[in-house]
Design a protein around this motif. Structure first.
Motif, PDB file in Angstrom:
ATOM      1  N   ILE A  66      28.666  -3.241 -24.372  1.00 35.79           N
ATOM      2  CA  ILE A  66      27.933  -1.912 -24.848  1.00 35.79           C
ATOM      3  C   ILE A  66      28.920  -1.197 -25.882  1.00 35.79           C
ATOM      4  CG2 ILE A  66      26.990   0.451 -24.034  1.00 35.79           C
ATOM      5  CD1 ILE A  66      26.621  -0.918 -21.367  1.00 35.79           C
ATOM      6  N   ILE A 103      25.804   4.505 -26.157  1.00 34.57           N
ATOM      7  CA  ILE A 103      24.450   4.733 -25.192  1.00 34.57           C
ATOM      8  C   ILE A 103      23.938   6.196 -25.636  1.00 34.57           C
ATOM      9  CG2 ILE A 103      25.033   3.497 -23.500  1.00 34.57           C
ATOM     10  CD1 ILE A 103      25.874   6.015 -21.824  1.00 34.57           C
ATOM     11  N   GLU A 104      22.736   6.153 -25.705  1.00 34.22           N
ATOM     12  CA  GLU A 104      22.019   7.666 -26.205  1.00 34.22           C
ATOM     13  C   GLU A 104      20.992   7.882 -25.168  1.00 34.22           C
ATOM     14  OE1 GLU A 104      22.195   7.759 -30.945  1.00 34.22           O
ATOM     15  OE2 GLU A 104      20.943   6.050 -30.238  1.00 34.22           O
ATOM     16  N   GLU A 105      20.594   9.098 -25.298  1.00 33.41           N
ATOM     17  CA  GLU A 105      19.157   9.653 -24.462  1.00 33.41           C
ATOM     18  C   GLU A 105      18.105   9.833 -25.356  1.00 33.41           C
ATOM     19  OE1 GLU A 105      20.345  12.278 -20.766  1.00 33.41           O
ATOM     20  OE2 GLU A 105      21.496  13.112 -22.305  1.00 33.41           O
ATOM     21  N   ILE A 112      17.140   5.629 -21.812  1.00 28.74           N
ATOM     22  CA  ILE A 112      18.236   5.242 -22.247  1.00 28.74           C
ATOM     23  C   ILE A 112      18.504   4.302 -23.409  1.00 28.74           C
ATOM     24  CG2 ILE A 112      20.734   4.943 -21.618  1.00 28.74           C
ATOM     25  CD1 ILE A 112      20.344   6.188 -18.900  1.00 28.74           C
ATOM     26  N   VAL A 114      20.528   1.566 -25.345  1.00 33.81           N
ATOM     27  CA  VAL A 114      21.803   0.870 -25.049  1.00 33.81           C
ATOM     28  C   VAL A 114      22.064  -0.032 -26.346  1.00 33.81           C
ATOM     29  CG1 VAL A 114      23.389  -0.309 -23.624  1.00 33.81           C
ATOM     30  CG2 VAL A 114      21.612   1.036 -22.742  1.00 33.81           C
ATOM     31  N   HIS A 115      23.024   0.533 -27.206  1.00 35.82           N
ATOM     32  CA  HIS A 115      23.287  -0.247 -28.385  1.00 35.82           C
ATOM     33  C   HIS A 115      24.408  -1.355 -28.066  1.00 35.82           C
ATOM     34  CE1 HIS A 115      21.286   2.358 -31.371  1.00 35.82           C
ATOM     35  NE2 HIS A 115      21.627   3.443 -30.297  1.00 35.82           N
ATOM     36  N   TYR A 154      19.892  -3.611 -29.716  1.00 40.78           N
ATOM     37  CA  TYR A 154      20.033  -2.412 -28.859  1.00 40.78           C
ATOM     38  C   TYR A 154      18.679  -2.888 -27.839  1.00 40.78           C
ATOM     39  CZ  TYR A 154      16.172  -0.290 -31.425  1.00 40.78           C
ATOM     40  OH  TYR A 154      14.844  -0.207 -31.947  1.00 40.78           O
ATOM     41  N   LYS A 159      16.353  -0.732 -24.582  1.00 39.64           N
ATOM     42  CA  LYS A 159      15.790   0.610 -24.237  1.00 39.64           C
ATOM     43  C   LYS A 159      15.487   0.475 -22.537  1.00 39.64           C
ATOM     44  CE  LYS A 159      13.879   2.945 -28.231  1.00 39.64           C
ATOM     45  NZ  LYS A 159      12.797   3.647 -28.667  1.00 39.64           N
ATOM     46  N   TYR A 176      22.659   8.285 -16.765  1.00 38.97           N
ATOM     47  CA  TYR A 176      23.300   8.242 -18.073  1.00 38.97           C
ATOM     48  C   TYR A 176      24.537   9.001 -17.779  1.00 38.97           C
ATOM     49  CZ  TYR A 176      24.259   9.813 -22.787  1.00 38.97           C
ATOM     50  OH  TYR A 176      24.711  10.040 -24.054  1.00 38.97           O
ATOM     51  N   SER A 220      27.839   6.936 -18.888  1.00 40.37           N
ATOM     52  CA  SER A 220      28.903   7.590 -19.714  1.00 40.37           C
ATOM     53  C   SER A 220      30.304   7.604 -18.928  1.00 40.37           C
ATOM     54  CB  SER A 220      28.464   9.026 -20.010  1.00 40.37           C
ATOM     55  OG  SER A 220      27.214   8.883 -20.762  1.00 40.37           O
TER      56      SER A 220
END
Length: 386
Positions: free
Chosen positions: A66, A69-71, A82, A84-85, A105, A107, A119, A123
């Motif tokens: 990973i 990560i972004e919301e 979420i 996930v790259h 990525y 989702k 999340y 994190s």
């Protein structure tokens, strides 16, 4: 999706489960794929997804794959996600559901909520990087120690720098947004001291506070509400949500219960709690499920169901014998009472008053006269007189 590998779903040695959430769908980039309903597990080393219907369909991706990560907030008809790259798939990757993918990525769509807590925990794991300190198997560390590993390290430095820049930008935005609230924060301390002073005066019955002012002050304090109500978005829709809700109920109901003689109907509790929660309203079903856990969690409250089906919340210290003795004493003083008259005398709802009288009758202390004029209770002379 080509980063996922098939797995048994069992945790390896030195691997620890952090959190799990049901009702998670996986997207390959923006594309919907067949993995639409499963349980997502986060361990110290991997993200694991298991299909609800076919438990043999289980796949995992190492957290080391990973990037960030972004919301993604929920919308109308869309659940929260979420994003996930991911790094590119290593050349020696084990078999998985996809051999190749054009997306970098995935989702994770949370149909049953719980994305906020997931999340947060993800994190934390990405920050702590516990998979580096306690490796579980050779398969999870095949990309380390070689020339590609050193190239990857350069990429990680860049990613960390990007994350640091993003954090600084977020801090700046927060500082600007709350700059105008600095004066309010100063006043907040004064408000806390004022509320404590009011609560102490009410408790001690000292000073010049009248009964009307007491009621009004309590109304003001109640209207302040719960600062951080337990929600499905935070804890999901399973047992964890109801456990946290039960703990919060115990915190906000203890004082009102003590003021009402140690017992309240579930209807009263429902109104009181939802008033305090503001916009985060609670459903009757969630309230009942949370109340059923009160006793199991060893909290100072419990749910009680009378023979008539009426449900109440009462303090663990609430004694049934004292309640019945008090009812018998009140009825004996007046000669006879209806549930309405009894409710007015003791200051409780008619529903609870009737249940108390029925309980005293069941234990043989009272008897009834059921006529066209209504139900009236009398002392049972066979028990009280020899």
């Amino acid at each position: 999706m080509d980063r996922f590998v098939w797995t048994s779903g069992l945790l390896e040695i030195n691997e620890t489960l952090v959190i799990q959430q049901r009702g998670v769908r996986i997207y390959d980039g923006e594309e919907k794929i067949k993995f639409d309903a499963g349980t997502l597990l986060l361990s110290t080393h991997r993200l694991i997804w298991r299909d609800h219907k076919n438990h043999e369909c289980c796949m995992a991706i190492p957290l080391s794959q990973i990037v960030l990560i972004e919301e993604q907030a929920a919308g109308i008809g869309k659940s929260a996600k979420i994003v996930v790259h991911l790094h590119t798939a290593p050349p020696n990757k084990e078999p998985g559901p996809f051999q190749s993918s054009r997306n970098s990525y995935i989702k994770l769509s949370f149909k049953e909520h719980g994305q906020i807590e997931f999340y947060r925990r993800l994190s934390e794991e990405m920050t702590q990087r516990r998979w580096e300190n306690v490796p579980v198997s050779q398969s999870l560390q095949t990309h380390r120690g070689s020339q590609p590993g050193r190239i990857r390290a350069v990429g990680i430095v860049g990613i960390e720098r990007k994350l640091e820049e993003k954090r600084k930008e977020t801090d700046k935005n927060i500082s600007e947004a709350f700059e105008d609230l600095s004066k309010l924060m100063i006043k907040a301390k004064e408000m806390v001291e004022l509320s404590k002073s009011i609560a102490n005066k009410i408790k001690d019955k000292q000073g010049d506070i009248t009964e009307d002012e007491t009621i009004r002050f309590k109304s003001y304090l109640l209207s302040m509400g719960i600062a951080n109500p337990v929600t499905r978005e935070t804890y999901g829709s399973g047992t964890q949500y109801h456990m946290q809700l039960a703990k919060q109920l115990a915190g906000i109901l203890q004082v009102p219960l003590e003021e009402r003689g140690g017992i309240m109907s579930l209807t009263e509790v429902y109104c009181l709690v939802n008033r305090a929660r503001g916009m985060e309203l609670l459903s009757p079903e969630d309230l009942v499920n949370a109340c059923k856990m009160l006793e199991a969690l060893k909290l100072p409250l419990r749910l009680r169901v009378f023979d008539s089906g009426v449900m109440v919340i009462e303090l663990q210290s609430h004694k049934e014998e004292e309640m019945v003795a008090s009812a018998l004493e009140t009825v004996s003083e007046k000669g006879s009472l209806t549930s309405e008259e009894f409710a007015k005398l003791v200051g409780m709802s008619v529903l609870l008053a009737k249940e108390r009288l029925l309980l005293a009758e069941k234990m043989g202390h009272l008897c009834r006269d059921d006529s066209v004029e209504g139900l009236r209770f009398y002392p049972n002379l066979f028990m009280t007189q020899s």
